[in-house]
Design a protein around this motif. Structure first.
Motif, mmCIF file in Angstrom:
data_model
loop_
_atom_site.group_PDB
_atom_site.id
_atom_site.type_symbol
_atom_site.label_atom_id
_atom_site.label_comp_id
_atom_site.label_asym_id
_atom_site.label_seq_id
_atom_site.Cartn_x
_atom_site.Cartn_y
_atom_site.Cartn_z
ATOM 1 N N ASP A 152 0.829 -1.205 0.000
ATOM 2 C CA ASP A 152 0.000 0.000 0.000
ATOM 3 C C ASP A 152 0.863 1.255 0.000
ATOM 4 O O ASP A 152 0.520 2.265 -0.627
ATOM 5 C CB ASP A 152 -0.939 -0.001 1.199
ATOM 6 C CG ASP A 152 -2.038 -1.041 1.077
ATOM 7 O OD1 ASP A 152 -2.255 -1.541 -0.058
ATOM 8 O OD2 ASP A 152 -2.675 -1.368 2.100
ATOM 9 N N ALA A 153 1.990 1.198 0.685
ATOM 10 C CA ALA A 153 2.921 2.327 0.657
ATOM 11 C C ALA A 153 3.511 2.486 -0.752
ATOM 12 O O ALA A 153 3.720 3.620 -1.225
ATOM 13 C CB ALA A 153 4.033 2.122 1.673
ATOM 14 N N GLU B 253 0.997 4.302 -2.961
ATOM 15 C CA GLU B 253 1.034 5.744 -2.729
ATOM 16 C C GLU B 253 2.274 6.368 -3.365
ATOM 17 O O GLU B 253 2.209 7.460 -3.941
ATOM 18 C CB GLU B 253 1.002 6.038 -1.233
ATOM 19 C CG GLU B 253 0.742 7.497 -0.899
ATOM 20 C CD GLU B 253 -0.571 8.000 -1.470
ATOM 21 O OE1 GLU B 253 -0.613 9.194 -1.884
ATOM 22 O OE2 GLU B 253 -1.560 7.240 -1.523
ATOM 23 N N ARG B 254 3.389 5.667 -3.256
ATOM 24 C CA ARG B 254 4.601 6.164 -3.891
ATOM 25 C C ARG B 254 4.447 6.175 -5.413
ATOM 26 O O ARG B 254 4.908 7.110 -6.099
ATOM 27 C CB ARG B 254 5.792 5.289 -3.489
ATOM 28 C CG ARG B 254 7.107 5.701 -4.152
ATOM 29 C CD ARG B 254 8.191 4.664 -3.918
ATOM 30 N NE ARG B 254 9.295 4.835 -4.850
ATOM 31 C CZ ARG B 254 10.175 3.906 -5.159
ATOM 32 N NH1 ARG B 254 10.101 2.706 -4.581
ATOM 33 N NH2 ARG B 254 11.147 4.145 -6.029
ATOM 34 N N ARG C 182 1.775 6.637 -7.118
ATOM 35 C CA ARG C 182 0.954 7.793 -7.494
ATOM 36 C C ARG C 182 1.825 9.035 -7.642
ATOM 37 O O ARG C 182 1.710 9.782 -8.631
ATOM 38 C CB ARG C 182 -0.134 8.016 -6.444
ATOM 39 C CG ARG C 182 -0.951 9.288 -6.642
ATOM 40 C CD ARG C 182 -2.014 9.413 -5.568
ATOM 41 N NE ARG C 182 -2.723 10.669 -5.707
ATOM 42 C CZ ARG C 182 -2.347 11.815 -5.129
ATOM 43 N NH1 ARG C 182 -1.253 11.830 -4.362
ATOM 44 N NH2 ARG C 182 -3.044 12.919 -5.312
ATOM 45 N N ASP C 183 2.703 9.267 -6.668
ATOM 46 C CA ASP C 183 3.565 10.444 -6.725
ATOM 47 C C ASP C 183 4.561 10.341 -7.878
ATOM 48 O O ASP C 183 4.834 11.336 -8.558
ATOM 49 C CB ASP C 183 4.308 10.598 -5.396
ATOM 50 C CG ASP C 183 5.007 11.934 -5.285
ATOM 51 O OD1 ASP C 183 4.299 12.955 -5.206
ATOM 52 O OD2 ASP C 183 6.250 11.961 -5.294
ATOM 53 N N ARG D 249 -6.821 0.000 -5.366
ATOM 54 C CA ARG D 249 -6.342 1.159 -6.113
ATOM 55 C C ARG D 249 -5.304 0.795 -7.169
ATOM 56 O O ARG D 249 -5.175 1.508 -8.171
ATOM 57 C CB ARG D 249 -5.754 2.236 -5.194
ATOM 58 C CG ARG D 249 -6.696 2.711 -4.098
ATOM 59 C CD ARG D 249 -5.966 3.548 -3.059
ATOM 60 N NE ARG D 249 -5.370 4.740 -3.627
ATOM 61 C CZ ARG D 249 -4.334 5.378 -3.071
ATOM 62 N NH1 ARG D 249 -3.763 4.903 -1.975
ATOM 63 N NH2 ARG D 249 -3.853 6.477 -3.625
ATOM 64 N N PRO E 173 -7.782 11.686 -5.777
ATOM 65 C CA PRO E 173 -6.377 11.288 -5.589
ATOM 66 C C PRO E 173 -5.906 10.145 -6.462
ATOM 67 O O PRO E 173 -4.693 9.960 -6.623
ATOM 68 C CB PRO E 173 -6.326 10.908 -4.107
ATOM 69 C CG PRO E 173 -7.730 10.522 -3.758
ATOM 70 C CD PRO E 173 -8.603 11.416 -4.576
ATOM 71 N N ASP E 174 -6.806 9.363 -7.029
ATOM 72 C CA ASP E 174 -6.377 8.166 -7.742
ATOM 73 C C ASP E 174 -6.356 8.320 -9.258
ATOM 74 O O ASP E 174 -6.136 7.344 -9.974
ATOM 75 C CB ASP E 174 -7.281 6.982 -7.372
ATOM 76 C CG ASP E 174 -7.088 6.560 -5.922
ATOM 77 O OD1 ASP E 174 -6.050 6.940 -5.343
ATOM 78 O OD2 ASP E 174 -7.971 5.879 -5.367
#
Length: 454
Positions: free
Chosen positions: A24-25, A28-29, A31-32, A56, A179-180
């Motif tokens: 999950d981390a 998120e990474r 995405r950035d 996601r 955000p996604d």
């Protein structure tokens, strides 16, 4: 087995461990990384997370694939059920579905997932109808939305290179509605702007930092349209399924005005381009039941050149070439300025068999010529720069078409947008007949061939 173990339990509330937390981390990474233009790194992270069934990951990965690879169908996982993304994801899904839809058996709707609410489902049906009839238009908010509107106006008349430059410059200002979302996917479903985003440009889009992220800008993708007209002769024969093309240019006229100058009486005016089919030019004509056999009404793709001429281009003329009943529409179309008509006919081996050019101004023909083999019929004082005897002096058979087109583009400043014509972006117009009615004592013959298939 380890991946399947996690994927099978991904939807169970409270199922967490060191692996799920690490993945999950990574999502998120990713995405950035994606928003910073490092989409390949993001794709690697998302691929591993998706194999473990992490929420996601599938929807984000599908977005990258849609822009980078142009997959036939896109499933965006649970993101489809989120109303924030309806305007970006649903149109892309609808366009992909319609590409596989049979024209004689249209379908309605498409599966969105069990968790999709009634509001999203209703919106999806409406979007599907708009994409099908080519009225869907991508219109995001903010500064990026203003740039998209400007690009749309350029692309709708054929200037797809300018349209992409406008979009490219505005990409850093794009912000996702949630955000996604990783990219402005709605562009891909717009019938005008979608063809602008080629695969190479899609990769450039993904490599451009956006949504406020910092990063290195990618090298710009080169423009797609060559200048002038010579590309018509330079295009390999295997990419030109038609042996003939004819074009009309009007100086100082907006494309919308062409309907009143050369459109058929009582016609529909400018209409949306046809649904895209595999192949090259998509603007064909066929004899209609309500026309006389001698009539020859062109169906032209309408646009604007970079130098401001309105044009109409018919890449599948019903008539084989300008014949004895042919009357150039240049005079009738030149009410407000100059008008130019060009008609080229090729043999099946690619050689030029006929070439017609006529130029008129303020309702009067200035000059014209028709070349057939080595014979030239002239009327009026043909410009020395365009005279076929001079232009083709010492030119081999294989280079005749290109030399004539080069003379026309250099003398008159004419051009055509290759990419817009190839992709079927431009609206269409049915013109008045390019043939006159037979006169007293004149005879004509025609044949109709019907092919029945089982």
């Amino acid at each position: 087995m380890y991946q399947d173990f996690h994927a099978d339990r991904a939807g169970i509330p409270g199922f967490t461990n060191d692996t799920t937390r690490a993945l999950d981390a990574d999502v998120e990474r990713a995405r950035d990384e994606a928003l910073s233009g490092r989409w390949e790194t993001a794709r690697e992270l998302l691929t591993e997370a998706e194999r473990h069934g992490r929420p996601r990951a599938r929807g984000m990965l599908a977005q990258l694939d849609a822009v980078a690879h142009g997959s036939r169908y896109y499933g965006f996982g649970e993101l489809v059920a989120d109303a924030r993304y309806t305007g970006e994801l649903i149109p892309v899904m609808a366009a992909a579905r319609l590409r596989d839809e049979r024209s004689d058996r249209p379908s309605r709707g498409f599966p969105l997932g069990a968790e999709t609410g009634d509001g999203v489902t209703a919106a999806a049906e409406e979007v599907l109808d708009r994409v099908r009839d080519r009225t869907y238009r991508y219109a995001p908010d903010g500064a990026f939305g203003q740039a998209v509107a400007e690009a749309w106006e350029s692309a709708r008349w054929g200037d797809t290179d300018t349209a992409w430059r406008v979009i490219r410059a505005a990409l850093p200002s794009w912000s996702p509605p949630g955000p996604d979302l990783l990219a402005p996917l709605g562009l891909l479903a717009d019938s005008v702007l979608g063809p602008v985003v080629t695969r190479e440009r899609g990769l450039e889009l993904l490599a451009t930092p956006r949504a406020g992220r910092a990063g290195a800008m990618p090298d710009p993708v080169p423009d797609l349209d060559p200048p002038g007209l010579c590309w018509l002769a330079d295009t390999p024969r295997r990419n030109l399924p038609y042996d003939s093309y004819r074009c009309l240019w009007l100086e100082g006229v907006e494309p919308e005005a062409m309907a009143g100058l050369v459109g058929e009486e009582g016609g529909a005016g400018l209409t949306a381009p046809p649904r895209r089919r595999d192949g090259w030019f998509q603007h064909g004509t066929r004899q209609r039941d309500d026309l006389e056999p001698w009539e020859d009404r062109a169906v032209v793709a309408v646009g604007r050149t970079g130098s401001g001429w309105a044009f109409g281009c018919d890449t599948a003329p019903r008539a084989s070439a300008a014949g004895s009943f042919f009357v150039s529409p240049a005079s009738a179309a030149s009410r407000d300025g100059r008008a130019v008509v060009l008609w080229a006919q090729r043999a099946h081996d690619g050689g030029l068999t006929a070439f017609h050019l006529s130029v008129a101004e303020r309702g009067e023909e200035l000059y014209a010529f028709t070349l057939r083999g080595t014979d030239v019929e002239r009327s009026g004082p043909v410009s020395a720069a365009l005279d076929p005897d001079r232009v083709l002096d010492g030119v081999g058979e294989d280079d005749r078409e290109r030399r004539l087109l080069a003379a026309v583009q250099d003398e008159l400043g004419l051009s055509l947008p290759r990419h817009a014509l190839v992709e079927g972006v431009l609206p269409q117009l049915t013109t008045r007949s390019w043939n006159r009615a037979p006169r007293q004592g004149e005879a004509y013959a025609y044949a109709t061939v019907r092919v029945r298939t089982r």
